[in-house]
Design a protein around this motif. Structure first.
Motif, PDB file in Angstrom:
ATOM      1  N   GLY A 133      10.913   4.729  -1.829  1.00 44.56           N
ATOM      2  CA  GLY A 133      10.565   5.677  -2.883  1.00 44.56           C
ATOM      3  C   GLY A 133      10.483   5.005  -4.243  1.00 44.56           C
ATOM      4  O   GLY A 133       9.560   5.268  -5.037  1.00 44.56           O
ATOM      5  N   ARG A 134      11.433   4.130  -4.533  1.00 46.95           N
ATOM      6  CA  ARG A 134      11.409   3.422  -5.822  1.00 46.95           C
ATOM      7  C   ARG A 134      10.184   2.515  -5.934  1.00 46.95           C
ATOM      8  O   ARG A 134       9.543   2.433  -6.997  1.00 46.95           O
ATOM      9  CB  ARG A 134      12.686   2.615  -6.001  1.00 46.95           C
ATOM     10  N   ALA A 135       9.842   1.843  -4.842  1.00 47.84           N
ATOM     11  CA  ALA A 135       8.666   0.973  -4.870  1.00 47.84           C
ATOM     12  C   ALA A 135       7.388   1.793  -5.038  1.00 47.84           C
ATOM     13  O   ALA A 135       6.491   1.424  -5.815  1.00 47.84           O
ATOM     14  CB  ALA A 135       8.599   0.135  -3.599  1.00 47.84           C
ATOM     15  N   LEU A 136       7.309   2.906  -4.325  1.00 50.93           N
ATOM     16  CA  LEU A 136       6.136   3.775  -4.456  1.00 50.93           C
ATOM     17  C   LEU A 136       6.027   4.320  -5.870  1.00 50.93           C
ATOM     18  O   LEU A 136       4.937   4.328  -6.471  1.00 50.93           O
ATOM     19  CB  LEU A 136       6.226   4.925  -3.449  1.00 50.93           C
ATOM     20  N   GLY A 137       7.154   4.781  -6.425  1.00 46.73           N
ATOM     21  CA  GLY A 137       7.137   5.285  -7.797  1.00 46.73           C
ATOM     22  C   GLY A 137       6.707   4.220  -8.786  1.00 46.73           C
ATOM     23  O   GLY A 137       5.943   4.490  -9.726  1.00 46.73           O
ATOM     24  N   ALA A 138       7.164   2.993  -8.583  1.00 47.67           N
ATOM     25  CA  ALA A 138       6.803   1.899  -9.492  1.00 47.67           C
ATOM     26  C   ALA A 138       5.308   1.594  -9.411  1.00 47.67           C
ATOM     27  O   ALA A 138       4.654   1.359 -10.440  1.00 47.67           O
ATOM     28  CB  ALA A 138       7.614   0.649  -9.156  1.00 47.67           C
TER      29      ALA A 138
END
Length: 858
Positions: A133-138
């Motif tokens: 999720g953090r990678a996708l958000g970034a």
């Protein structure tokens, strides 16, 4: 008095200053340094998101409020799903929305194609999903997007669902834990997550009705108990645990009412769960009535303002929609923007940016490794030993450039690079292993166009097929045109002047050039049917996105003409005309080269895949085309044959007991080759577990087919018996149970302990790695309720993934609270804990209970 006058004059001066001051920063830009905070009290520190939203809302005009609740037309070249323009006067940033279940979509380049979401769920690791999720958000933020249309939380009611790859699971508890982890990860990057599609979007068939014609969508008839226990929990967890800022409502109807106009379901979301974010419509065809949608609780219409533009303004002015409801819409949008940081951390990326990074590609590989499931491993066929292996045959179109790494539709992601299985295996095997490659098949995609030279029209001069065209979607009425078409391969209406709604039937004969097995494929968007030699090979009444039917081969005799018929209408398509009729003549040499490669190698790895995605559902669970036959033949040639499946959901495996090993790798993203090589050679011990039950036959499970589209009704007669609950309740034996997965090591469970009382208990068990390799086990806790609760025999209520060295053991603990024991009482319309004795079961799958005990609840 003079003081009062002075204050009034000062206020007047400030008002004039506000009206004549230089323009405020553009949407998406932070306030200028040194700007008077009095002009923007909503930017003052110390205020809650709700307080900030109220202060900003108080400054907005009616037209400014209306502008916040709908999107606008974006250029065709824009790499985004939609946009809501901000407000320069008030410093409100643009909302820029993009698809994202499996990575940044909408044709963006320079992004990471991650494994599909069912691979995430198969890892059974919320920490890993949070990292995704953090990678996708970034990456979304890096592309200038601040709203991610993800994750997809619809329950896998049946493996026939075309959108299964971008959903998580059949189980509500696993769904909720995975969803909450991803949502919170996305929003850590100040990007609003949008769990979708609320609720019961469990099939593609009929989800939009017939877009060109309008008309009702499929009506999902679901009990309140099934909604509460099966279909709501993933969304509830994304709100309560994940803090979701938005939720997308679905196309379908629920018990007669459209999802985006349904006061019962939207009321549960908002009033029942305390959701303070906003409800966004699904794209283009989800909103049908302005007043009904607004008053039921939908807050924003996407992608345009067809219903929430001027129509909503008129409804507000007339009183049909209260001004307080419009204020609530805008307040919810603003509250989410403030709470998640869209104002305070405006995105600075752009569509041209390269946002894929080595760290993200490594994460994509790790998800593919952790999410792949080892289904079979006879006589230690795996892992492969590169030190002793001298030759390896890699077989299948899916091993090469045609490898299936993602789904179709809005979940499609353009990879920033691609490591094919062949490349990954060759690199890992090293120079000491001779790796040979033979595709053996043309795979699951569209086949080369069927040439006119093999076709004779039913009437008229050829070559080709006779096309009869109608100004209706269903071949009714008088024909408006007839002509001979040489081939069927078009992205535009074949006949000039056809109306928007049209259909056609092509008839004639096909003359085989040789005796043998012929493959045909029909790739189309809309409604289509293909018949050859009196056999119906493809029949799809509804495909709103392009889909490829790749049926099993047909045996034909050289020189003997056989009838061929193709029906088509683009009325159901959302992308216009798409039609391609393909073929593959008998190619015994293609398969023979694969068999010879397998026979001459120490081991063979066969890759087989399918191609499913948004817009259409499967009609059966078989692998497409000639994949099954290829596996049969290779397994007969080499007893050490391993099959790797790149499929979006369960498939039938008639060859399972002929092969030594089998791995389900799902659609594994752009690091596919590196991940599968690491698993095959034992660099990574398989630890994925099935997030859905794997049927043993096409007729198993609660739903083996969808109702006919023209009925537009889908009764959920199975109630709460979805997935493994159905198999347990009906004593059916699946091919592989929910939670199943093998390892290169073994695990032992012992010393089950239950501490605490009733509705607040802790269950713990000791898990030991009893094998010779390091590995990870997913300990799963199931509860069996007393008869009064009328629940399935067991339900997942906890899980933990633990990594252990050989001989190492650890105690795994699970906390059970009132929610763990509760079931929904339809009569009382609330959750209830039934007193009685609950069975506690811990083990490696829903059918692999290793330790059990009892817990009394009063």
């Amino acid at each position: 008095m003079r003081c009062r006058i002075a204050r009034l004059l000062a206020a007047a001066v400030m008002f004039l200053f506000a009206m004549t001051a230089p323009a405020l920063p553009a949407a998406g830009s932070p306030p200028a340094v040194g700007s008077p905070s009095a002009l923007r009290p909503w930017m003052r520190p110390g205020l809650s998101p709700a307080q900030r939203a109220d202060r900003l809302l108080a400054r907005m005009t009616l037209d400014e409020k209306i502008a916040m609740v709908h999107g606008v037309q974006v250029p065709p070249t824009a790499r985004r799903a939609g946009q809501v323009p901000g407000n320069r006067r008030l410093g409100i940033p643009d909302l820029v929305l993009a698809d994202g279940p499996n990575g940044v979509g909408n044709g963006n380049t320079g992004v990471t194609a991650f494994p599909t979401e069912n691979a995430n769920a198969a890892a059974w690791d919320p920490t890993l999903t949070h990292a995704y999720g953090r990678a996708l958000g970034a990456e979304q933020a890096g592309k200038g997007h601040n709203v991610a249309l993800a994750p997809t939380l619809n329950i896998l009611r049946t493996p026939l669902w075309g959108r299964a790859p971008e959903a998580f699971t059949e189980d509500p508890y696993l769904n909720g834990q995975t969803a909450a982890a991803e949502v919170s990860g996305i929003q850590r990057q100040h990007v609003i997550a949008t769990p979708k599609h609320f609720v019961a979007n469990n099939q593609e068939t009929g989800r939009q009705g017939v877009p060109v014609l309008g008309g009702p969508t499929v009506d999902e008839l679901i009990s309140q108990r099934a909604l509460q226990e099966i279909y709501y929990p993933g969304f509830a967890a994304s709100v309560h645990q994940g803090g979701a800022g938005a939720v997308m409502c679905a196309y379908n109807r629920i018990n007669g009412v459209y999802a985006c106009e349904n006061p019962q379901t939207l009321g549960t979301l908002k009033a029942g769960w305390g959701f303070d974010g906003f409800v966004m419509s699904d794209w283009a065809f989800a909103t049908h009535d302005t007043v009904a949608a607004a008053n039921a609780g939908m807050d924003q219409e996407m992608p345009l303002g067809t219903h929430f533009g001027n129509a909503l303004k008129e409804a507000v002015l007339s009183g049909a929609v209260p001004m307080s409801r419009l204020d609530d819409m805008v307040r919810r949008i603003l509250t989410a923007m403030f709470r998640i940081g869209v104002f305070d951390h405006p995105v600075s990326g752009n569509e041209a940016a390269m946002v894929s990074s080595p760290a993200h590609r490594l994460l994509a590989r790790r998800i593919a490794e952790q999410g792949s499931v080892l289904l079979r491993n006879e006589h230690g066929a795996l892992p492969l030993d590169a030190g002793r292996l001298r030759s390896l045959a890699v077989i299948g179109a899916d091993a090469g450039d045609a490898t299936q790494i993602g789904e179709g539709g809005s979940g499609t992601v353009v990879p920033s690079g691609l490591v094919t299985p062949l490349a990954g295996i060759t690199a890992r095997a090293g120079s000491g292993v001779r790796v040979s490659y033979a595709p053996g098949t043309l795979g699951a995609g569209p086949l080369p166009v069927l040439p006119a030279s093999r076709l004779t029209p039913a009437a008229g001069s050829g070559p080709g097929l006779l096309g009869t065209y109608y100004a209706t979607p269903d071949l009714s009425g008088a024909p408006v045109a007839t002509r001979v078409d040489r081939t069927l391969d078009t992205t535009a209406p074949p006949v000039a002047g056809l109306p928007t709604v049209w259909s056609a039937r092509w008839t004639g004969t096909f003359t085989p050039p040789a005796t043998g097995d012929y493959r045909f494929s029909l790739a189309a968007a809309g409604a289509y049917r293909l018949c050859v030699d009196g056999r119906q090979l493809a029949d799809n009444k509804y495909a709103d996105f392009p889909a490829t039917a790749a049926p099993a081969p047909v045996h034909l005799t050289a020189g003997r003409p056989v009838p061929i018929l193709v029906d088509y209408s683009p009325a159901q398509s959302v992308v216009g005309t798409r039609l391609h009729l393909g073929w593959q003549p008998p190619a015994p040499a293609l398969r023979q080269r694969a068999v010879d490669a397998a026979r001459g190698a120490d081991a063979a790895v066969v890759f087989a895949g399918d191609a499913i995605g948004e817009g259409t559902d499967r009609t059966d669970l078989a692998l497409p085309g000639d994949s099954d036959q290829l596996i049969h033949d290779v397994a007969a040639a080499n007893p050490r044959t391993v099959v790797v499946l790149n499929t979006g959901a369960p498939v039938l495996m008639p060859w399972l007991h002929e092969v030594a090993g089998a791995i389900e790798a799902w659609y594994p993203g752009q690091e596919s080759g590196n991940a599968i090589a690491a698993l095959l050679f034992g660099d990574v011990n398989p630890s994925g577990r099935l997030p859905m039950t794997w049927p043993a036959s096409a007729r198993q499970g609660p739903v083996s087919s969808y109702d006919d589209l023209h009925r537009r009704v889908e009764p959920y007669d199975e109630g709460i018996l979805v997935g493994y609950r159905w198999y347990d309740a009906t004593a059916q034996r699946p091919l592989f149970p929910f939670g199943y997965g093998l390892s290169y090591t073994t695990f032992r469970y012992s010393d089950l302990r239950i501490a605490g009382q009733g509705r607040n208990a802790t269950v713990s068990v000791r898990v030991t790695n009893s094998g010779r390799r390091p590995g990870a086990e997913v300990a799963q806790l199931y509860l069996g309720a007393p008869p009064a609760a009328q629940e399935p025999p067991k339900q997942l209520k906890g899980y933990q993934k633990v990594t252990l060295e050989p001989g190492e053991s650890t105690r795994v603990s699970f906390h059970l609270d009132a929610g763990s024991f509760a079931s929904y009482d339809t009569g009382l319309q609330r959750w209830t804990v039934h007193a009685g004795t609950y069975q506690v079961m811990v083990g490696g799958s829903s059918r692999d209970v290793r330790a059990a005990g009892w817990l009394a609840v009063t």
